[in-house]
Motif scaffolding. Structure first.
Motif, PDB file in Angstrom:
ATOM      1  N   VAL A 129       0.812  -1.212   0.000  1.00  0.00           N
ATOM      2  CA  VAL A 129       0.000   0.000   0.000  1.00  0.00           C
ATOM      3  C   VAL A 129       0.851   1.270   0.000  1.00  0.00           C
ATOM      4  O   VAL A 129       0.468   2.288  -0.554  1.00  0.00           O
ATOM      5  CB  VAL A 129      -0.960  -0.022   1.209  1.00  0.00           C
ATOM      6  CG1 VAL A 129      -1.689   1.280   1.356  1.00  0.00           C
ATOM      7  CG2 VAL A 129      -1.953  -1.162   1.046  1.00  0.00           C
ATOM      8  N   GLY A 130       2.016   1.211   0.583  1.00  0.00           N
ATOM      9  CA  GLY A 130       2.823   2.417   0.705  1.00  0.00           C
ATOM     10  C   GLY A 130       3.957   2.581  -0.290  1.00  0.00           C
ATOM     11  O   GLY A 130       4.709   3.537  -0.226  1.00  0.00           O
TER      12      GLY A 130
ATOM     13  N   GLY B  40      -6.962  -3.211  -3.543  1.00  0.00           N
ATOM     14  CA  GLY B  40      -7.668  -2.108  -4.181  1.00  0.00           C
ATOM     15  C   GLY B  40      -8.575  -1.369  -3.210  1.00  0.00           C
ATOM     16  O   GLY B  40      -8.634  -0.138  -3.200  1.00  0.00           O
ATOM     17  N   GLY B  41      -9.271  -2.119  -2.378  1.00  0.00           N
ATOM     18  CA  GLY B  41     -10.161  -1.495  -1.413  1.00  0.00           C
ATOM     19  C   GLY B  41      -9.396  -0.579  -0.481  1.00  0.00           C
ATOM     20  O   GLY B  41      -9.809   0.554  -0.214  1.00  0.00           O
TER      21      GLY B  41
ATOM     22  N   LEU C 202      -7.864   2.544  -2.434  1.00  0.00           N
ATOM     23  CA  LEU C 202      -8.904   3.528  -2.739  1.00  0.00           C
ATOM     24  C   LEU C 202      -9.389   4.232  -1.484  1.00  0.00           C
ATOM     25  O   LEU C 202      -9.538   5.456  -1.465  1.00  0.00           O
ATOM     26  CB  LEU C 202     -10.072   2.846  -3.454  1.00  0.00           C
ATOM     27  CG  LEU C 202      -9.851   2.637  -4.948  1.00  0.00           C
ATOM     28  CD1 LEU C 202     -10.877   1.684  -5.521  1.00  0.00           C
ATOM     29  CD2 LEU C 202      -9.924   3.976  -5.681  1.00  0.00           C
TER      30      LEU C 202
ATOM     31  N   ARG D 164      -7.841   4.800   1.172  1.00  0.00           N
ATOM     32  CA  ARG D 164      -6.822   5.725   1.664  1.00  0.00           C
ATOM     33  C   ARG D 164      -6.615   6.929   0.746  1.00  0.00           C
ATOM     34  O   ARG D 164      -5.990   7.909   1.137  1.00  0.00           O
ATOM     35  CB  ARG D 164      -5.481   4.992   1.815  1.00  0.00           C
ATOM     36  CG  ARG D 164      -5.397   4.100   3.059  1.00  0.00           C
ATOM     37  CD  ARG D 164      -3.963   3.633   3.271  1.00  0.00           C
ATOM     38  NE  ARG D 164      -3.800   2.851   4.490  1.00  0.00           N
ATOM     39  CZ  ARG D 164      -2.617   2.484   4.975  1.00  0.00           C
ATOM     40  NH1 ARG D 164      -1.516   2.815   4.334  1.00  0.00           N
ATOM     41  NH2 ARG D 164      -2.534   1.786   6.083  1.00  0.00           N
ATOM     42  N   SER D 165      -7.089   6.841  -0.470  1.00  0.00           N
ATOM     43  CA  SER D 165      -6.810   7.911  -1.431  1.00  0.00           C
ATOM     44  C   SER D 165      -7.889   8.966  -1.488  1.00  0.00           C
ATOM     45  O   SER D 165      -7.786   9.938  -2.235  1.00  0.00           O
ATOM     46  CB  SER D 165      -6.657   7.321  -2.833  1.00  0.00           C
ATOM     47  OG  SER D 165      -5.672   6.331  -2.848  1.00  0.00           O
ATOM     48  N   VAL D 166      -8.919   8.774  -0.727  1.00  0.00           N
ATOM     49  CA  VAL D 166     -10.116   9.580  -0.858  1.00  0.00           C
ATOM     50  C   VAL D 166     -10.231  10.496   0.346  1.00  0.00           C
ATOM     51  O   VAL D 166      -9.771  10.165   1.428  1.00  0.00           O
ATOM     52  CB  VAL D 166     -11.300   8.592  -0.996  1.00  0.00           C
ATOM     53  CG1 VAL D 166     -12.493   9.051  -0.238  1.00  0.00           C
ATOM     54  CG2 VAL D 166     -11.582   8.329  -2.461  1.00  0.00           C
ATOM     55  N   ASP D 167     -10.806  11.675   0.140  1.00  0.00           N
ATOM     56  CA  ASP D 167     -10.802  12.663   1.210  1.00  0.00           C
ATOM     57  C   ASP D 167     -11.912  12.437   2.233  1.00  0.00           C
ATOM     58  O   ASP D 167     -11.733  12.695   3.411  1.00  0.00           O
ATOM     59  CB  ASP D 167     -10.920  14.073   0.615  1.00  0.00           C
ATOM     60  CG  ASP D 167     -10.262  15.103   1.510  1.00  0.00           C
ATOM     61  OD1 ASP D 167      -9.161  14.806   2.019  1.00  0.00           O
ATOM     62  OD2 ASP D 167     -10.836  16.173   1.709  1.00  0.00           O
ATOM     63  N   ASP D 168     -13.032  11.960   1.756  1.00  0.00           N
ATOM     64  CA  ASP D 168     -14.193  11.806   2.625  1.00  0.00           C
ATOM     65  C   ASP D 168     -14.139  10.483   3.378  1.00  0.00           C
ATOM     66  O   ASP D 168     -14.165   9.407   2.784  1.00  0.00           O
ATOM     67  CB  ASP D 168     -15.465  11.871   1.760  1.00  0.00           C
ATOM     68  CG  ASP D 168     -16.717  11.691   2.609  1.00  0.00           C
ATOM     69  OD1 ASP D 168     -16.610  11.847   3.844  1.00  0.00           O
ATOM     70  OD2 ASP D 168     -17.774  11.383   2.039  1.00  0.00           O
TER      71      ASP D 168
ATOM     72  N   LEU E 106     -16.950   7.954   2.572  1.00  0.00           N
ATOM     73  CA  LEU E 106     -16.755   7.209   1.324  1.00  0.00           C
ATOM     74  C   LEU E 106     -15.683   6.137   1.513  1.00  0.00           C
ATOM     75  O   LEU E 106     -15.802   5.010   1.027  1.00  0.00           O
ATOM     76  CB  LEU E 106     -16.354   8.162   0.192  1.00  0.00           C
ATOM     77  CG  LEU E 106     -16.105   7.534  -1.177  1.00  0.00           C
ATOM     78  CD1 LEU E 106     -17.337   6.795  -1.682  1.00  0.00           C
ATOM     79  CD2 LEU E 106     -15.672   8.586  -2.192  1.00  0.00           C
TER      80      LEU E 106
ATOM     81  N   MET F  30     -16.179   2.168   1.060  1.00  0.00           N
ATOM     82  CA  MET F  30     -15.333   1.393   0.151  1.00  0.00           C
ATOM     83  C   MET F  30     -14.740   0.171   0.848  1.00  0.00           C
ATOM     84  O   MET F  30     -14.810  -0.949   0.352  1.00  0.00           O
ATOM     85  CB  MET F  30     -14.202   2.305  -0.365  1.00  0.00           C
ATOM     86  CG  MET F  30     -13.217   1.649  -1.298  1.00  0.00           C
ATOM     87  SD  MET F  30     -13.953   1.003  -2.825  1.00  0.00           S
ATOM     88  CE  MET F  30     -14.228   2.516  -3.753  1.00  0.00           C
TER      89      MET F  30
END
Lengths: 189, 189
Positions: free
Chosen positions: A105-106, A157-158, A161, A163-167, A170, A174
């Motif tokens: 992931v990192g 992927g879960g 995603l 970790r990549s999202v601001d909200d 959400l 996910m």
DNA sequence: TGTACATCAGTGAACGCGCGTTCACTGATGTAC
DNA sequence: TGTACATCAGTGAACGCGCGTTCACTGATGTAC
């Protein structure tokens, strides 16, 4: 031998454990060699007594996790059953990077692409995960391997995603969706 | 106005397109501002006429892809149907990084974590994708949203894993498994 | 239509910083005798 | 048991490089008169 081999091995172990946690929490680039050494109470100079380079440390960290996992896999410990692995992977604990065991992931894509030793370490890790999933899929009527591979993809992927999202909402959605579908695929729920 | 606004917009567009391709192919870190400018036949100095920083360029690149996609989505173009998006995403073309439209795959975790503007850009992208998947899931009997989210996770995870592994055969297997399961989830196959 | 001016894209050198890596040196400790 | 030596972990300063960012300057071009 002026300093014992045992000592060397202990320090190496400690460095790997620290590296592991830091890499997982902050990502490859954000972790400096200083950071890792500091956790063991050492300074940067002696890093190269233990590892050939930063990428070497990374590759060995991955291998270290795999080794630790492998030991547990053949026992009866429920922590190493497929469904529990998936649950842990997609847990809030892992999401919040308090603790987690997936170095993938990192890691930035450029490093993966450049360094074959890292790719090989990942490969071993992926193969082991898929193997466990395949073994533990309860219902064996259908093509298992595809489902096992897909479960691995869902986990990574879960988490990426989420970790990549601001909200945060959400992100949670996910994570939970990935978990629910992964459990269904494995027929563990 | 000494230089026309139109010219400014054209160059900006060109830079975004280049950045897009380069970021996707080589990853965030491996692409320097020089690289991006060189593709447009310019030198580094004028970069800051167009963007505030490298992360700003990245965030705008993501938004740019989203905008381009959004335009196509409401038409009849089959390239914007959910199943085709998934197929393209998990294609060998995207895998080999010849061409692709997912900037997420190449971004290191540390940058995502630091920069909220990038996370916001990603969030918009994710929401749009999930929305398309949700809309195009043929069979509406079951909980759609979970499946739509899971399909997104499958795409990203499948590609990340495929790209992280040394053995091409395993990589292909991973891609294809993710694709097969994603299509099943969407009941597109 | 022609000329002076203001604006801003573009240049390329220079700065600055982080960080991986190297290196000469120190000091502790196990081993040989 | 005690002493000299060899080994190697550990130190911290210094190096070097890449690269994002800044800056003083140039030159082309649209606009005002």
């Amino acid at each position: 031998m002026p300093t014992t081999r045992k000592h060397h091995e202990q320090v190496r172990e400690k460095l790997l454990t620290s590296a592991n946690r830091l890499f997982n929490r902050d990502g490859y680039n954000a972790v400096s060699i200083d950071d890792v050494m500091a956790e063991a109470g050492l300074t940067r100079g002696s890093f190269y007594t233990y590892f050939a380079s930063k990428t070497d440390l990374y590759a060995q960290s991955v291998a270290h996790v795999v080794d630790a996992k492998r030991e547990g896999v053949n026992g009866d410990d429920p922590r190493f059953k497929a469904d529990q692995i998936v649950r842990d992977y997609l847990s809030t604990t892992h999401f919040d990077a308090v603790d987690g065991n997936c170095l993938m992931v990192g890691l930035p894509g450029d490093i993966v692409r450049t360094d074959p030793s890292i790719r090989q370490a990942f490969e071993t890790a992926v193969r082991m995960m898929v193997e466990i999933f395949e073994r533990d899929i309860s219902d064996r009527a259908e093509p298992d391997r595809n489902r096992a591979l897909a479960i691995a993809a869902l986990c990574v992927g879960g988490m990426v995603l989420a970790r990549s999202v601001d909200d945060r909402e959400l992100a949670d959605e996910m994570r939970q969706a990935a978990l629910a579908v992964a459990l269904t695929l494995g027929t563990w729920s």
